[in-house]
Design a protein around this motif. Structure first.
Motif, PDB file in Angstrom:
ATOM      1  N   PRO A   5       0.796  -1.233   0.000  1.00 19.53           N
ATOM      2  CA  PRO A   5       0.000   0.000   0.000  1.00 19.53           C
ATOM      3  C   PRO A   5       0.831   1.286   0.000  1.00 19.53           C
ATOM      4  N   ASN A   6       2.110   1.203   0.374  1.00 14.80           N
ATOM      5  CA  ASN A   6       2.961   2.394   0.341  1.00 14.80           C
ATOM      6  C   ASN A   6       3.551   2.656  -1.042  1.00 14.80           C
ATOM      7  N   GLY A   7       3.159   1.834  -2.039  1.00 13.16           N
ATOM      8  CA  GLY A   7       3.630   2.031  -3.405  1.00 13.16           C
ATOM      9  C   GLY A   7       5.006   1.471  -3.673  1.00 13.16           C
ATOM     10  N   MET A   8       5.515   0.633  -2.763  1.00 14.05           N
ATOM     11  CA  MET A   8       6.855   0.074  -2.932  1.00 14.05           C
ATOM     12  C   MET A   8       6.797  -1.439  -3.039  1.00 14.05           C
ATOM     13  N   TYR A   9       7.677  -1.980  -3.880  1.00 20.11           N
ATOM     14  CA  TYR A   9       7.830  -3.420  -3.976  1.00 20.11           C
ATOM     15  C   TYR A   9       8.721  -3.921  -2.836  1.00 20.11           C
ATOM     16  N   ALA A  10       8.621  -5.214  -2.567  1.00 20.29           N
ATOM     17  CA  ALA A  10       9.393  -5.791  -1.471  1.00 20.29           C
ATOM     18  C   ALA A  10      10.893  -5.547  -1.638  1.00 20.29           C
ATOM     19  N   SER A  11      11.377  -5.627  -2.881  1.00 21.12           N
ATOM     20  CA  SER A  11      12.816  -5.459  -3.113  1.00 21.12           C
ATOM     21  C   SER A  11      13.285  -4.026  -2.898  1.00 21.12           C
ATOM     22  N   GLN A  12      12.335  -3.072  -2.784  1.00 21.46           N
ATOM     23  CA  GLN A  12      12.683  -1.666  -2.560  1.00 21.46           C
ATOM     24  C   GLN A  12      12.605  -1.265  -1.091  1.00 21.46           C
ATOM     25  N   ASP A  13      11.900  -2.061  -0.291  1.00 20.14           N
ATOM     26  CA  ASP A  13      11.440  -1.619   1.017  1.00 20.14           C
ATOM     27  C   ASP A  13      11.980  -2.517   2.123  1.00 20.14           C
ATOM     28  N   GLU A  14      12.814  -1.965   2.992  1.00 25.74           N
ATOM     29  CA  GLU A  14      13.395  -2.742   4.080  1.00 25.74           C
ATOM     30  C   GLU A  14      12.356  -3.189   5.101  1.00 25.74           C
ATOM     31  N   GLU A  15      11.200  -2.543   5.130  1.00 22.42           N
ATOM     32  CA  GLU A  15      10.155  -2.904   6.085  1.00 22.42           C
ATOM     33  C   GLU A  15       9.376  -4.144   5.650  1.00 22.42           C
ATOM     34  N   GLN A  16       9.503  -4.531   4.388  1.00 20.42           N
ATOM     35  CA  GLN A  16       8.810  -5.718   3.886  1.00 20.42           C
ATOM     36  C   GLN A  16       9.765  -6.908   3.847  1.00 20.42           C
ATOM     37  N   ASP A  17       9.208  -8.114   4.022  1.00 23.98           N
ATOM     38  CA  ASP A  17      10.057  -9.285   3.859  1.00 23.98           C
ATOM     39  C   ASP A  17      10.264  -9.556   2.371  1.00 23.98           C
ATOM     40  N   THR A  18      11.163 -10.463   2.068  1.00 23.00           N
ATOM     41  CA  THR A  18      11.600 -10.686   0.682  1.00 23.00           C
ATOM     42  C   THR A  18      10.448 -10.967  -0.270  1.00 23.00           C
ATOM     43  N   TYR A  19       9.473 -11.756   0.188  1.00 23.22           N
ATOM     44  CA  TYR A  19       8.398 -12.181  -0.700  1.00 23.22           C
ATOM     45  C   TYR A  19       7.055 -11.562  -0.343  1.00 23.22           C
ATOM     46  N   SER A  20       7.094 -10.400   0.281  1.00 22.45           N
ATOM     47  CA  SER A  20       5.854  -9.681   0.545  1.00 22.45           C
ATOM     48  C   SER A  20       5.141  -9.381  -0.768  1.00 22.45           C
ATOM     49  N   PHE A  21       3.855  -9.700  -0.827  1.00 20.63           N
ATOM     50  CA  PHE A  21       3.028  -9.503  -2.028  1.00 20.63           C
ATOM     51  C   PHE A  21       3.591 -10.229  -3.242  1.00 20.63           C
ATOM     52  N   HIS A  22       4.113 -11.431  -3.000  1.00 28.09           N
ATOM     53  CA  HIS A  22       4.537 -12.339  -4.064  1.00 28.09           C
ATOM     54  C   HIS A  22       3.929 -13.707  -3.794  1.00 28.09           C
ATOM     55  N   GLY A  23       3.508 -14.389  -4.836  1.00 33.17           N
ATOM     56  CA  GLY A  23       2.988 -15.738  -4.672  1.00 33.17           C
ATOM     57  C   GLY A  23       3.053 -16.510  -5.965  1.00 33.17           C
ATOM     58  N   LEU A  24       3.114 -17.846  -5.850  1.00 30.42           N
ATOM     59  CA  LEU A  24       3.224 -18.721  -7.008  1.00 30.42           C
ATOM     60  C   LEU A  24       2.106 -19.758  -6.924  1.00 30.42           C
ATOM     61  N   MET A  25       1.138 -19.668  -7.832  1.00 32.76           N
ATOM     62  CA  MET A  25      -0.040 -20.525  -7.812  1.00 32.76           C
ATOM     63  C   MET A  25      -0.034 -21.454  -9.025  1.00 32.76           C
ATOM     64  N   THR A  26      -0.484 -22.697  -8.820  1.00 33.97           N
ATOM     65  CA  THR A  26      -0.587 -23.666  -9.908  1.00 33.97           C
ATOM     66  C   THR A  26      -2.047 -24.053 -10.092  1.00 33.97           C
ATOM     67  N   THR A  27      -2.525 -24.011 -11.323  1.00 35.90           N
ATOM     68  CA  THR A  27      -3.938 -24.277 -11.590  1.00 35.90           C
ATOM     69  C   THR A  27      -4.242 -25.772 -11.587  1.00 35.90           C
ATOM     70  N   GLY A  28      -5.485 -26.095 -11.231  1.00 34.57           N
ATOM     71  CA  GLY A  28      -5.971 -27.466 -11.325  1.00 34.57           C
ATOM     72  C   GLY A  28      -6.546 -27.735 -12.699  1.00 34.57           C
ATOM     73  N   ASP A  29      -7.334 -28.800 -12.802  1.00 40.17           N
ATOM     74  CA  ASP A  29      -7.893 -29.194 -14.099  1.00 40.17           C
ATOM     75  C   ASP A  29      -8.821 -28.138 -14.678  1.00 40.17           C
ATOM     76  N   ASP A  30      -9.410 -27.308 -13.798  1.00 41.72           N
ATOM     77  CA  ASP A  30     -10.339 -26.279 -14.285  1.00 41.72           C
ATOM     78  C   ASP A  30      -9.639 -25.002 -14.722  1.00 41.72           C
TER      79      ASP A  30
END
Length: 275
Positions: free
Chosen positions: A138-163
């Motif tokens: 919400p502060n307009g910064m990515y995790a890699s820019q912001d020391e207050e965020q952890d490395t993977y803040s607002f990052h995720g890897l999802m795999t789809t099912g059959d649908d």
């Protein structure tokens, strides 16, 4: 082209030969002076000086000059979802995010439920597609820019099912400025340009047998939609947030904390072209 060996790879010969020709034509066309040439070299050296694992100034320079978007458009499939700029802030190795998983966590701001289907160009759902998602806090910064965020803040890897479906909750992305405290910022100011980008979600979508897609999706009410400083917006990447009451928040969707206010909902399907 005597400066190239006869054993030079043909594609390398084509690219380097054209690059040198256009550089020389540019210098002649503009009657480039020594001072201007030195300023150009200083710009490149300045980019190298601030380049790091978390900051990619050369990528940013390519973005604001429109080169990144041009390459994207040259190689997008006409019948698939358009590609858009990767940007300089993607972090590899994001943690797995289950279907309906939560990326908002403890952060404040409007809740956004994003969902859709990964399809082929005939409209069939794709099973086992990998969706790499990231965005700003919400502060307009990515995790890699912001020391207050952890490395993977607002990052995720999802795999789809059959649908082929994906769904996750997050906080509504915000518009933000690209870094302007380096050489790229100097170029923007010299050209009278602003550094703002419209709010968006980043996706990288991969599936066996299909062309990988790097793209972004943008809300249609963003004030910078027609003024993106890196030229990333495409017509088919614009979507609409729909505000829904708490009573319509679906079962099976995660959220850190109890939802007490209306939430935003968006559906966006992604089409992948076959290899």
């Amino acid at each position: 082209m005597g400066y190239l060996s006869k054993d030079t790879d043909p594609r390398m010969r084509e690219i380097i030969g054209s690059l040198v020709k256009h550089l020389h034509d540019f210098a002649r066309e503009t009657n480039l002076t020594h001072d201007e040439w030195r300023a150009g070299i200083a710009f490149l050296e300045g980019c190298a000086a601030v380049e790091s694992e978390d900051r990619h100034e050369f990528v940013l320079a390519s973005d604001v000059l429109g080169l990144s978007s041009l390459v994207d458009m040259l190689h997008s499939s006409s019948d698939a979802t358009s590609s858009s700029v990767l940007g300089p802030f993607h972090v590899s190795g994001a943690p797995p995010l289950p279907f309906g998983g939560d990326m908002k966590r403890h952060y404040g701001g409007p809740v956004l439920l994003a969902e859709g289907v990964i399809r082929d160009t005939d409209g069939n759902p794709i099973s086992g597609a990998e969706l790499d998602i990231w965005q700003t806090a919400p502060n307009g910064m990515y995790a890699s820019q912001d020391e207050e965020q952890d490395t993977y803040s607002f990052h995720g890897l999802m795999t789809t099912g059959d649908d082929g479906k994906y769904a996750f909750t997050t906080v509504k992305p915000v518009e933000y400025t690209v870094p302007s405290d380096g050489p790229v910022g100097d170029i923007l100011r010299a050209c009278g340009r602003h550094p703002w980008r419209p709010s968006h979600l980043h996706y990288i979508v991969k599936a066996p047998g299909y062309r990988s897609l790097v793209t972004e999706i943008f809300p249609d009410d963003d004030p910078y939609l027609d003024q993106d400083t890196v030229f990333g917006v495409r017509d088919d990447l614009v979507m609409t947030y729909v505000e829904r009451p708490v009573s319509e928040f679906p079962d099976g969707i995660e959220l850190s904390g109890k939802i007490t206010e209306p939430f935003l909902h968006v559906k966006f399907d992604v089409k992948l072209a076959k290899v």
